[in-house]
Each structure stands twice: as C-alpha cells, then as structure tokens.
Motif scaffolding. Structure first.
Motif, PDB file in Angstrom:
ATOM      1  N   TYR A  75       0.829  -1.206   0.000  1.00  0.00           N
ATOM      2  CA  TYR A  75       0.000   0.000   0.000  1.00  0.00           C
ATOM      3  C   TYR A  75       0.866   1.259   0.000  1.00  0.00           C
ATOM      4  CZ  TYR A  75      -2.384   3.975   2.051  1.00  0.00           C
ATOM      5  OH  TYR A  75      -2.832   5.243   2.300  1.00  0.00           O
ATOM      6  N   LYS A  78       2.646   1.755  -3.342  1.00  0.00           N
ATOM      7  CA  LYS A  78       1.718   2.291  -4.344  1.00  0.00           C
ATOM      8  C   LYS A  78       1.521   3.789  -4.139  1.00  0.00           C
ATOM      9  CE  LYS A  78      -1.377  -1.717  -4.987  1.00  0.00           C
ATOM     10  NZ  LYS A  78      -2.788  -2.150  -4.787  1.00  0.00           N
ATOM     11  N   LYS A  79       1.307   4.163  -2.903  1.00  0.00           N
ATOM     12  CA  LYS A  79       1.052   5.566  -2.580  1.00  0.00           C
ATOM     13  C   LYS A  79       2.242   6.440  -2.960  1.00  0.00           C
ATOM     14  CE  LYS A  79      -0.243   8.492   1.350  1.00  0.00           C
ATOM     15  NZ  LYS A  79      -0.539   8.510   2.799  1.00  0.00           N
ATOM     16  N   TYR A  85      -4.537   3.466  -5.580  1.00  0.00           N
ATOM     17  CA  TYR A  85      -4.850   2.535  -4.499  1.00  0.00           C
ATOM     18  C   TYR A  85      -6.293   2.782  -4.091  1.00  0.00           C
ATOM     19  CZ  TYR A  85      -3.797   6.692  -1.674  1.00  0.00           C
ATOM     20  OH  TYR A  85      -3.769   7.971  -1.162  1.00  0.00           O
ATOM     21  N   GLU A  89      -7.912  -0.008   0.892  1.00  0.00           N
ATOM     22  CA  GLU A  89      -6.503  -0.189   1.256  1.00  0.00           C
ATOM     23  C   GLU A  89      -6.055   0.898   2.229  1.00  0.00           C
ATOM     24  OE1 GLU A  89      -4.102  -2.186  -2.392  1.00  0.00           O
ATOM     25  OE2 GLU A  89      -5.104  -0.296  -2.879  1.00  0.00           O
ATOM     26  N   LYS A  90      -6.441   2.123   1.960  1.00  0.00           N
ATOM     27  CA  LYS A  90      -6.063   3.222   2.849  1.00  0.00           C
ATOM     28  C   LYS A  90      -6.644   3.013   4.239  1.00  0.00           C
ATOM     29  CE  LYS A  90      -6.168   8.232   3.400  1.00  0.00           C
ATOM     30  NZ  LYS A  90      -6.566   9.543   2.810  1.00  0.00           N
ATOM     31  N   TRP A  93      -4.625   0.063   5.977  1.00  0.00           N
ATOM     32  CA  TRP A  93      -3.185   0.092   6.208  1.00  0.00           C
ATOM     33  C   TRP A  93      -2.624   1.424   6.684  1.00  0.00           C
ATOM     34  CZ3 TRP A  93      -1.965  -4.627   6.679  1.00  0.00           C
ATOM     35  CH2 TRP A  93      -2.463  -5.613   5.829  1.00  0.00           C
TER      36      TRP A  93
END
Length: 221
Positions: A75, A78-79, A85, A89-90, A93
């Motif tokens: 995650y 990706k960010k 994302y 996911e945010k 995580w």
C-alpha cells in the motif's frame, strides 16, 4: 535488452568508494543490523550510517514485520510511487505509527520518475538523474523545521549507470529503524521500474542516513 539499448546504456569509467562501507546481501540483513545498533532506543541516535544492499530486487527488499505486513508495504509503495490505491486499502493500512506526512513522497513522483528515465535514456553518462523528495510544491527558501510534511525523511535518490547496471544512492535525513522496511520496499520498486524502462539490470543500493533511531519515540524525528 536489445543490442541497441545495450550500446546506448554506456557507463562512465568509475571508482565507487562504497566498497569501504558495510555490505548486506539483502534488505532484510540491513534491516536486522539497523535494529540491532539502535537497540538502546528512545533518544539514542546513530549518526552518519552508510551501508550497501547488494541485491536490490523487490523480493530482497520485501521485509515483512509486525508493523509492516506485506499488505502495508504494498500500500505505502503504491502511494509513494503515485500509483492508484483503493479507499479500502487506505482504511486498512494507513496508520500514523507507520509514518505520517514526513514519509509521504507521492507529490509529483510520476513526473520525477519520468524525468530520470528520460535523463538516463538520453544521456547515460549523466549525473543529473536525481529524484528530489521535499519541496515538490514550494522552494527551499520556505524551509520550516516545524512543518512535518515539509521535513521529509528521504531527501534525494540519485540514480546512475555503472558497470552496465542501474544503481542508486539514497540520502536520508532521518531513519527510524522500524520503518526502514517501508522505505527500501518503495526505493527498490522505483529503481526496478526505472531499470525495466531502460532495459538494464539493477545493481547495488547505497543507503546514507544522517540520523538513525530505533523507532518514533525519539524527539522531533
């Protein structure tokens, strides 16, 4: 890699003095070492650590811990890469204990990566293939030590072609050893992405840290 690519990716003759620093076969080995030398914890600081990760593949730099299971690593990478994302996911995580605004590198990252690729593809001998992290939206004359989002932990990534491979040196202002696993997963993903675009192999990574602490209990990280 085609013959044309191999010819274009010429490298300058060089002498890399990182041979004199500690070398680690994998990201996991460096992570374990940093945790050990910062074990006193609290305000204890190790200054000016330099080490080399020899295998800078994403697999070598996927170091799962209790704080950073695989999903969290993926995650945050990706960010920071500027990739998409999901909200799910945010929600799952994103945690302050895993690093806040100081470890958010995504602003302008796709443009910065494209610039590095263009630089080394156009001029393989260049020493300008740099990814600056802070001040993406304002100049350095606006430096403010109280602004956490401005005081990024990683300052720059320097990419260069040497021995026919893409290598990288990271300059880090502040590294909490327990968060290092997030950083190297992102850095390795970025370097391997650039190498794939250039059609070259990945070489070693050199990690420079000015301030190294055990975790975020240290003051004003």
């Amino acid at each position: 890699m085609t013959e044309a690519t191999a010819t274009a990716m010429k490298c300058a003759p060089s002498k890399n003095l990182n041979v004199g620093f500690p070398h680690f076969a994998t990201g996991k080995e460096m992570y374990d070492y940093l945790r050990e030398i910062t074990k006193p914890g609290g305000e204890f600081v190790v200054r000016n650590f330099v080490g080399v990760i020899e295998d800078f593949s994403v697999a070598s730099c996927t170091v799962e811990t209790e704080l950073f299971p695989l999903g969290a690593l993926e995650y945050y990478t990706k960010k920071n890469m500027g990739w998409d994302y999901t909200a799910e996911e945010k929600e799952k995580w994103q945690m302050n204990v895993r690093g806040g605004a100081q470890g958010d590198y995504r602003d302008g990252m796709q443009k910065k990566i494209a610039n590095v690729i263009d630089c080394l593809r156009t001029e393989p001998l260049s020493k300008r293939a740099v990814i600056p992290i802070p001040f993406s939206t304002e100049g350095s004359e606006m430096a403010d030590w109280t602004d956490q989002g401005q005081n990024k932990c990683c300052r720059e990534l320097h990419l260069y072609l040497e021995d026919g491979k893409l290598k990288c040196t990271g300059l880090v202002r502040m590294q909490n050893a327990n968060i290092m696993t997030k950083n190297i997963h992102f850095f390795a993903t970025l370097v391997n992405h650039v190498a794939k675009e250039l059609g070259v192999e990945v070489g070693e990574y050199t990690h420079w840290i000015t301030n190294l602490c055990h975790d975020r209990t240290a003051t004003s990280c």
